[in-house]
Design an enzyme around this catalytic site. Sequence first.
Site, PDB file in Angstrom:
ATOM      1  N   ASP A  81      -8.913  -2.812 -10.453  1.00 30.62           N
ATOM      2  CA  ASP A  81      -8.616  -3.045  -9.192  1.00 30.62           C
ATOM      3  C   ASP A  81      -9.396  -2.006  -8.189  1.00 30.62           C
ATOM      4  OD1 ASP A  81      -7.484  -4.529  -7.160  1.00 30.62           O
ATOM      5  OD2 ASP A  81      -5.791  -3.207  -7.008  1.00 30.62           O
ATOM      6  N   HIS A  82     -10.386  -2.726  -7.153  1.00 30.15           N
ATOM      7  CA  HIS A  82     -10.871  -1.642  -6.361  1.00 30.15           C
ATOM      8  C   HIS A  82     -11.873  -0.582  -6.943  1.00 30.15           C
ATOM      9  CE1 HIS A  82      -9.450  -3.495  -2.614  1.00 30.15           C
ATOM     10  NE2 HIS A  82      -8.199  -3.503  -3.274  1.00 30.15           N
ATOM     11  N   HIS A 204      -6.128 -10.226  -1.360  1.00 27.63           N
ATOM     12  CA  HIS A 204      -5.717  -8.897  -1.457  1.00 27.63           C
ATOM     13  C   HIS A 204      -4.707  -8.882  -0.343  1.00 27.63           C
ATOM     14  CE1 HIS A 204      -8.393  -6.552  -4.122  1.00 27.63           C
ATOM     15  NE2 HIS A 204      -8.791  -7.694  -4.156  1.00 27.63           N
ATOM     16  N   GLY A 206      -1.176  -8.973  -0.796  1.00 29.11           N
ATOM     17  CA  GLY A 206      -0.184  -9.891  -0.952  1.00 29.11           C
ATOM     18  C   GLY A 206       1.207  -9.795  -0.584  1.00 29.11           C
ATOM     19  N   SER A 207       1.596  -8.529  -0.504  1.00 24.58           N
ATOM     20  CA  SER A 207       3.079  -8.338  -0.006  1.00 24.58           C
ATOM     21  C   SER A 207       3.053  -8.867   1.356  1.00 24.58           C
ATOM     22  CB  SER A 207       3.252  -6.836  -0.037  1.00 24.58           C
ATOM     23  OG  SER A 207       3.055  -6.306  -1.389  1.00 24.58           O
ATOM     24  N   TYR A 227      -0.487  -8.041  -5.515  1.00 27.26           N
ATOM     25  CA  TYR A 227       0.798  -7.764  -4.888  1.00 27.26           C
ATOM     26  C   TYR A 227       1.163  -6.528  -5.586  1.00 27.26           C
ATOM     27  CZ  TYR A 227       5.688  -8.838  -4.234  1.00 27.26           C
ATOM     28  OH  TYR A 227       6.856  -8.725  -3.541  1.00 27.26           O
ATOM     29  N   THR A 229       2.743  -3.431  -3.069  1.00 20.97           N
ATOM     30  CA  THR A 229       3.550  -2.611  -2.344  1.00 20.97           C
ATOM     31  C   THR A 229       5.154  -3.031  -2.281  1.00 20.97           C
ATOM     32  OG1 THR A 229       1.957  -2.436  -0.730  1.00 20.97           O
ATOM     33  CG2 THR A 229       4.141  -1.991   0.309  1.00 20.97           C
TER      34      THR A 229
HETATM   35  P1  13P Z   1      -0.122  -5.174  -1.242  1.00 16.28           P
HETATM   36  O1  13P Z   1      -0.309  -3.716  -0.636  1.00 16.28           O
HETATM   37  O2  13P Z   1      -0.063  -5.948   0.241  1.00 16.28           O
HETATM   38  O3  13P Z   1       1.009  -5.324  -2.061  1.00 16.28           O
HETATM   39  O4  13P Z   1      -1.387  -5.585  -1.754  1.00 16.28           O
HETATM   40  C1  13P Z   1      -1.892  -4.993  -2.970  1.00 16.28           C
HETATM   41  C2  13P Z   1      -3.347  -5.052  -3.132  1.00 16.28           C
HETATM   42  O5  13P Z   1      -4.205  -5.657  -2.669  1.00 16.28           O
HETATM   43  C3  13P Z   1      -3.922  -4.319  -4.245  1.00 16.28           C
HETATM   44  O6  13P Z   1      -5.287  -4.351  -4.495  1.00 16.28           O
END
Ligand code: 13P
Length: 278
Positions: A81-82, A204, A206-207, A227, A229
Amino acid sequence: MLVTLKGLLEDAKNKKQAVGAFNGTTLEGIRAIIGAAEEFQRPVILQHAQSHDTIIDLNEIAPLMLHYARSASVPVAVHLDHGSTFKRCMEAIRAGFTSVMYDASAKPFEQNLMETAEIVKAAHSVGVSVEAELGHVANINEDPGEDNIYTDPALAEEFVKRTGVDCLAVAFGTVHGLYVKQPRLDLSIVTQISEKTGIPLVMHGGSGVSGDNYRRAIKEGICKINYYTYMNTAGGNAARSFVKQSGEHLAYDCLTLAATEAMKQDVMAAMRIFGMDE
Ligand code: 13P
């Protein structure tokens, strides 16, 4: 079983569902994510963000992620991720990840495109899928500026054509982290990009998105939802309650089990919505 991201997302797109992509920064997190997917019998994306190297390095957690993915009874893609450098993306591929995200979204359009195309060429030559980002999904404490919030659909079309990416993270109003105010989502951006590119799109941040907005976004072409956080907070809250209840004798091993179970329940609730069960 370990699978590629491309296959997972194509299947989700055909079914008009999204696959949850959860960050497994600890053993507890990985067990919670895989446990939820197995209990639900749903495919899942287990991911490690390059920024989480400060918690645990990619090369340290990769064997654990791959072990759980290979022995799972459901399809699991293991994803970077990223990723912010060519080198880190190549290290993830060498470690056995089945997909990488190269995030050059903060760079000028042409530079983002050229660098992403280079990663796609290398990754595809060894069967690894690539996600990129166009527009910029900000962090909660960062002001993206009014003009920079949303991805331009025409640029997205050109970007996908010229890079050959397998999926694209688009900015339509979500942010990473805990929301302090209601997000201003523009789902017509997702509709337009989906029509122009035809590839699976990624949400991105998603929380904290409402059930209704998740469902609308999935209908418009979002097939992967990142998702983390809320899941992480659920684990933290469970640990806090466990400490409070424990009195004199605080057993650390039992604390990790309480946190794992809370994260698993949170992931299952998210999966239920992403799979359009409710
Ligand atoms: P949240 O911080 O909204 O859960 O998103 C996580 C995310 O996008 C990781 O790449």
